[in-house]
Design a protein around this motif. Structure first.
Motif, short mmCIF file in Angstrom:
data_model
loop_
_atom_site.label_atom_id
_atom_site.label_comp_id
_atom_site.label_asym_id
_atom_site.label_seq_id
_atom_site.Cartn_x
_atom_site.Cartn_y
_atom_site.Cartn_z
N MET A 115 72.07 40.69 3.20
CA MET A 115 71.87 41.81 2.29
C MET A 115 71.60 43.05 3.11
N GLY A 116 71.77 44.19 2.49
CA GLY A 116 71.54 45.42 3.24
C GLY A 116 71.69 46.66 2.41
N TRP A 117 71.74 47.78 3.11
CA TRP A 117 71.82 49.08 2.47
C TRP A 117 72.94 49.91 3.09
N PHE A 149 63.99 45.16 1.27
CA PHE A 149 63.31 46.46 1.26
C PHE A 149 63.85 47.33 2.39
N LEU A 150 63.75 48.63 2.20
CA LEU A 150 64.09 49.57 3.26
C LEU A 150 62.95 50.57 3.35
N LEU A 162 62.48 51.76 -0.38
CA LEU A 162 63.44 51.28 -1.36
C LEU A 162 63.31 49.77 -1.52
N SER A 163 63.51 49.31 -2.73
CA SER A 163 63.48 47.88 -3.02
C SER A 163 64.78 47.48 -3.68
N PHE A 204 63.90 53.83 10.15
CA PHE A 204 64.05 52.96 8.99
C PHE A 204 63.88 51.51 9.43
N THR A 205 63.33 50.70 8.55
CA THR A 205 63.18 49.27 8.83
C THR A 205 63.55 48.47 7.59
N ILE A 206 64.50 47.56 7.76
CA ILE A 206 64.87 46.67 6.67
C ILE A 206 64.07 45.38 6.79
N SER A 207 63.68 44.84 5.65
CA SER A 207 62.96 43.57 5.62
C SER A 207 63.33 42.83 4.35
N GLY A 208 63.00 41.55 4.31
CA GLY A 208 63.37 40.76 3.14
C GLY A 208 62.28 39.78 2.74
N ASP A 209 62.30 39.40 1.51
CA ASP A 209 61.41 38.36 0.98
C ASP A 209 62.31 37.32 0.32
N ASN A 210 62.65 36.28 1.06
CA ASN A 210 63.59 35.29 0.56
C ASN A 210 63.10 34.60 -0.70
N ALA A 211 61.79 34.36 -0.77
CA ALA A 211 61.24 33.65 -1.93
C ALA A 211 61.44 34.44 -3.21
N LYS A 212 61.43 35.76 -3.08
CA LYS A 212 61.59 36.61 -4.27
C LYS A 212 62.98 37.21 -4.36
N ASN A 213 63.87 36.85 -3.44
CA ASN A 213 65.23 37.39 -3.44
C ASN A 213 65.20 38.92 -3.44
N MET A 214 64.38 39.47 -2.55
CA MET A 214 64.26 40.92 -2.49
C MET A 214 64.49 41.42 -1.06
#
Length: 123
Positions: free
Chosen positions: A33-35, A79-80, A19-20, A67-77
């Motif tokens: 942020m989260g899900w 993922f799950l 998921l994005s 499940f693993t959550i991650s983020g891309d701060n530069a793109k404000n995104m």
């Protein structure tokens, strides 16, 4: 802040989905942020959370190790990555965020929400 979630779909048990969630608008100062997810006939429940400053993460016991959550701060995104999916993972998954430390894990109270994306796990 507007959150746009994507990536849901139909998958067989044991399969994977990613998921994005893209944040737009007034994204400066987002703290976490989260899900969360809501299965049919059940209450909404916490899934995973990431603190954008230091990338610290929290996962619900029900999804830990799968499940693993991650983020891309530069793109404000955010993922799950969902692996080893089970029938009980079927739910609408919501992306959410907060501007301050409004709780961690199950006690997290997001300030803003995106629309849900449906994940259906079949046998």
């Amino acid at each position: 802040v507007q959150l746009q979630a994507s990536g849901g779909g139909l998958v067989q048990a044991g399969g994977s989905l990613r998921l994005s969630c893209a944040a737009s608008g007034r994204t400066y100062g987002i703290y976490a942020m989260g899900w969360l997810r809501q299965a049919p006939g059940k209450a909404r429940e916490f899934v995973a959370q990431i603190l954008l400053s230091g990338s610290s993460t929290v996962h619900a016991d029900a999804v830990k190790g799968r499940f693993t959550i991650s983020g891309d701060n530069a793109k404000n995104m955010v993922f799950l990555q969902m692996n080893s999916l089970k029938l009980e993972d079927t739910a609408v998954y919501y992306c959410a965020g907060s501007r301050g430390p409004s709780g961690v894990g199950r006690s997290w109270a997001p300030d803003f929400w995106g629309q849900g994306t449906l994940v259906t796990v079949s046998s």
